[in-house]
Write a protein that holds these residues in place. Sequence first.
Motif, PDB file in Angstrom:
ATOM      1  N   ILE A   1       0.818  -1.218   0.000  1.00  0.00           N
ATOM      2  CA  ILE A   1       0.000   0.000   0.000  1.00  0.00           C
ATOM      3  C   ILE A   1       0.850   1.265   0.000  1.00  0.00           C
ATOM      4  N   SER A   2       1.776   1.356   0.925  1.00  0.00           N
ATOM      5  CA  SER A   2       2.600   2.561   1.023  1.00  0.00           C
ATOM      6  C   SER A   2       3.419   2.772  -0.235  1.00  0.00           C
ATOM      7  N   ASP A   3       3.922   1.687  -0.769  1.00  0.00           N
ATOM      8  CA  ASP A   3       4.734   1.749  -1.984  1.00  0.00           C
ATOM      9  C   ASP A   3       3.920   2.306  -3.151  1.00  0.00           C
ATOM     10  N   ILE A   4       2.741   1.738  -3.372  1.00  0.00           N
ATOM     11  CA  ILE A   4       1.909   2.185  -4.498  1.00  0.00           C
ATOM     12  C   ILE A   4       1.433   3.616  -4.286  1.00  0.00           C
ATOM     13  N   ASP A   5       0.995   3.905  -3.059  1.00  0.00           N
ATOM     14  CA  ASP A   5       0.442   5.232  -2.787  1.00  0.00           C
ATOM     15  C   ASP A   5       1.513   6.320  -2.831  1.00  0.00           C
ATOM     16  N   GLY A   6       2.763   5.900  -2.809  1.00  0.00           N
ATOM     17  CA  GLY A   6       3.849   6.863  -2.886  1.00  0.00           C
ATOM     18  C   GLY A   6       4.182   7.289  -4.308  1.00  0.00           C
ATOM     19  N   SER A   7       3.553   6.659  -5.291  1.00  0.00           N
ATOM     20  CA  SER A   7       3.797   7.014  -6.690  1.00  0.00           C
ATOM     21  C   SER A   7       3.070   8.313  -7.043  1.00  0.00           C
ATOM     22  N   GLU A   8       3.805   9.297  -7.501  1.00  0.00           N
ATOM     23  CA  GLU A   8       3.198  10.575  -7.886  1.00  0.00           C
ATOM     24  C   GLU A   8       2.324  10.420  -9.127  1.00  0.00           C
ATOM     25  N   ILE A   9       2.610   9.404  -9.925  1.00  0.00           N
ATOM     26  CA  ILE A   9       1.852   9.196 -11.166  1.00  0.00           C
ATOM     27  C   ILE A   9       0.430   8.745 -10.879  1.00  0.00           C
ATOM     28  N   ILE A  10       0.298   7.863  -9.902  1.00  0.00           N
ATOM     29  CA  ILE A  10      -1.017   7.255  -9.670  1.00  0.00           C
ATOM     30  C   ILE A  10      -1.682   7.726  -8.379  1.00  0.00           C
ATOM     31  N   LYS A  11      -0.990   8.468  -7.574  1.00  0.00           N
ATOM     32  CA  LYS A  11      -1.525   8.905  -6.282  1.00  0.00           C
ATOM     33  C   LYS A  11      -2.860   9.624  -6.458  1.00  0.00           C
ATOM     34  N   GLY A  12      -3.856   9.181  -5.685  1.00  0.00           N
ATOM     35  CA  GLY A  12      -5.186   9.771  -5.773  1.00  0.00           C
ATOM     36  C   GLY A  12      -6.033   9.235  -6.909  1.00  0.00           C
ATOM     37  N   LYS A  13      -5.470   8.317  -7.700  1.00  0.00           N
ATOM     38  CA  LYS A  13      -6.178   7.798  -8.870  1.00  0.00           C
ATOM     39  C   LYS A  13      -6.407   6.286  -8.798  1.00  0.00           C
ATOM     40  N   TRP A  14      -6.269   5.720  -7.614  1.00  0.00           N
ATOM     41  CA  TRP A  14      -6.390   4.267  -7.517  1.00  0.00           C
ATOM     42  C   TRP A  14      -7.094   3.881  -6.221  1.00  0.00           C
ATOM     43  N   ASP A  15      -7.487   2.618  -6.142  1.00  0.00           N
ATOM     44  CA  ASP A  15      -8.130   2.119  -4.922  1.00  0.00           C
ATOM     45  C   ASP A  15      -8.070   0.598  -4.909  1.00  0.00           C
ATOM     46  N   TRP A  16      -8.661   0.021  -3.866  1.00  0.00           N
ATOM     47  CA  TRP A  16      -8.672  -1.430  -3.685  1.00  0.00           C
ATOM     48  C   TRP A  16     -10.100  -1.982  -3.759  1.00  0.00           C
ATOM     49  N   ALA A  17     -10.215  -3.209  -4.239  1.00  0.00           N
ATOM     50  CA  ALA A  17     -11.460  -3.977  -4.185  1.00  0.00           C
ATOM     51  C   ALA A  17     -11.102  -5.387  -3.726  1.00  0.00           C
ATOM     52  N   LYS A  18     -12.119  -6.153  -3.343  1.00  0.00           N
ATOM     53  CA  LYS A  18     -11.875  -7.552  -3.005  1.00  0.00           C
ATOM     54  C   LYS A  18     -11.500  -8.331  -4.256  1.00  0.00           C
ATOM     55  N   LEU A  19     -10.856  -9.465  -4.064  1.00  0.00           N
ATOM     56  CA  LEU A  19     -10.580 -10.346  -5.196  1.00  0.00           C
ATOM     57  C   LEU A  19     -11.908 -10.865  -5.747  1.00  0.00           C
ATOM     58  N   PRO A  20     -11.943 -11.188  -7.030  1.00  0.00           N
ATOM     59  CA  PRO A  20     -13.185 -11.729  -7.598  1.00  0.00           C
ATOM     60  C   PRO A  20     -13.498 -13.106  -7.034  1.00  0.00           C
TER      61      PRO A  20
ATOM     62  N   LEU B   1      -7.024   0.852   9.476  1.00  0.00           N
ATOM     63  CA  LEU B   1      -8.055   1.049   8.458  1.00  0.00           C
ATOM     64  C   LEU B   1      -8.284   2.527   8.152  1.00  0.00           C
ATOM     65  N   THR B   2      -8.063   3.359   9.141  1.00  0.00           N
ATOM     66  CA  THR B   2      -8.290   4.800   8.945  1.00  0.00           C
ATOM     67  C   THR B   2      -6.993   5.570   8.676  1.00  0.00           C
ATOM     68  N   SER B   3      -5.877   4.827   8.570  1.00  0.00           N
ATOM     69  CA  SER B   3      -4.591   5.499   8.364  1.00  0.00           C
ATOM     70  C   SER B   3      -4.499   6.139   6.978  1.00  0.00           C
ATOM     71  N   ARG B   4      -5.272   5.604   6.028  1.00  0.00           N
ATOM     72  CA  ARG B   4      -5.358   6.194   4.684  1.00  0.00           C
ATOM     73  C   ARG B   4      -6.832   6.234   4.285  1.00  0.00           C
ATOM     74  N   PRO B   5      -7.531   7.239   4.751  1.00  0.00           N
ATOM     75  CA  PRO B   5      -8.989   7.292   4.541  1.00  0.00           C
ATOM     76  C   PRO B   5      -9.400   7.359   3.074  1.00  0.00           C
ATOM     77  N   HIS B   6      -8.492   7.707   2.187  1.00  0.00           N
ATOM     78  CA  HIS B   6      -8.826   7.788   0.764  1.00  0.00           C
ATOM     79  C   HIS B   6      -8.797   6.424   0.088  1.00  0.00           C
ATOM     80  N   LEU B   7      -8.405   5.377   0.831  1.00  0.00           N
ATOM     81  CA  LEU B   7      -8.337   4.033   0.259  1.00  0.00           C
ATOM     82  C   LEU B   7      -9.272   3.076   0.993  1.00  0.00           C
ATOM     83  N   ASN B   8      -9.818   2.114   0.248  1.00  0.00           N
ATOM     84  CA  ASN B   8     -10.761   1.143   0.789  1.00  0.00           C
ATOM     85  C   ASN B   8     -10.002  -0.022   1.431  1.00  0.00           C
ATOM     86  N   LEU B   9      -9.373   0.243   2.557  1.00  0.00           N
ATOM     87  CA  LEU B   9      -8.501  -0.749   3.180  1.00  0.00           C
ATOM     88  C   LEU B   9      -9.258  -1.899   3.839  1.00  0.00           C
ATOM     89  N   LYS B  10     -10.526  -1.713   4.085  1.00  0.00           N
ATOM     90  CA  LYS B  10     -11.276  -2.759   4.783  1.00  0.00           C
ATOM     91  C   LYS B  10     -11.363  -4.050   3.980  1.00  0.00           C
TER      92      LYS B  10
END
Length: 444
Positions: A296-315, A376-385
């Motif tokens: 999570i921290s690694d991906i969210d640290g990318s300036e290219i994608i920051k604020g443009k991504w999120d998580w979902a459950k596996l299918p 879970l609330t450490s990055r409120p912009h992401l669906n960490l649950k």
Amino acid sequence: MVKRNKLSFMLAVVLMILSLVSAACSNGTNNGANNTPDNSSNSNAGETKDEPKKNVTLTYSIWDKIQQPAMEAIATEFTAQNPNIKVKVEVIPWGDYWTKMSAAAPAGTLPDVFWMHGGQFVKYATGKFLEPITEKVASGEIDLSNYAADLASIYTIGGQNYGVPKDFDTIGLAYNKELFDQAGIPYPDDTWDYAKLAEVAKKLSQPDKGIYGFGAKLDTQTGYWNDILANGGSIVSDDLTKSGYDDPAAIEALQARYQMILDGASPTHQQMTDMESTEMFKSGKLAMIFDGSWRISDIDGSEIIKGKWDWAKLPTGKVKRGNIINGLGNVMSASGKNKEEAWLFLKFLGSQKAAEITAEMGAAIPAFNGTQDAWLTSRPHLNLKVFTEQVADAIPYPSGSLAYPVWFAKEPEIMSQAWGGAISVEEAAKKVAEMMNQAIAETK
């Protein structure tokens, strides 16, 4: 007259004797400080005074630089409570970590306390390089029931406990919201199955622009192990005595993943070798990938994608929603020179306070029960649950056998032949199963 003189003489003698006795007592009192112990100043006679605690510096080795600030914060808190013990947090990148540990173990120079992975545990425990904590557990110094999903069992073998659970991780579906928005496709949700994943991945792919819908990477924990479980297959039997790779459900799941490459919905194996799939996602070249909560921290640290991504459950698959749960453990060296202090630090690493620091700083999902909410609330912009909610679907990382280090090292050598197109997926899967079963038989 004679009697009177005699009486006077005897009286004089008595007075002289009394005078001498008095002088002797007086001298004894005056010289007592020099000749006898002063009991009045030794009121604790017979008691042992505490020795000053020695100053110690422990080495704590980890492999994730992203978690370094949280681990240092924990070390600082520990030292505040134990001023004589300082902790040096040493970061060794994953690519070098086990090479260094493998060399340090037989040399007796392992760090005092260090991170352990379930996939490496058996080697170090059976080699007697780890200090057992079984007696500490039995005496109640630490309660292993405080940790989620029986994670302590990952670091137990032969009835001996060796590790204190640090955190746990599951796998999620990361997606690029911007690419979905541009294509006018709704984001992934809990209704998605593998057919939907493949369908949308194909729609989102733009090979001429170097953009692909999904990274169908050659990987186990963050890759096709989840597919196999969802399809009703197994990686290895529950008792770890038989491979599941040659099961038809496993082969079908593997083939479906590889088909995404053939359909152009995923980069080729070579492309994902040249640039790792997570890096492709961070650069905006992949719309979706399976990845672990530790990224999570690694991906969210990318300036290219920051604020443009999120998580979902596996299918979900034909049978269920598959997932792998694993947990890192903290262990201590059997050859450490400061074991008493190392145990105090190890115990603190397993405390609620250490877990709260881990959670609040968003470093990882802490293993200590009841401390996950802060994470879970450490990055409120992401669906960490999605990571904690999938624990119920997950099976433990299958590393608890003597055969595991043998077959796991050989598995990618065989599967890469299929992903590279040299042999069929079915042939590779059956070869892996044969190799695994042989390793299991040889290590019984």
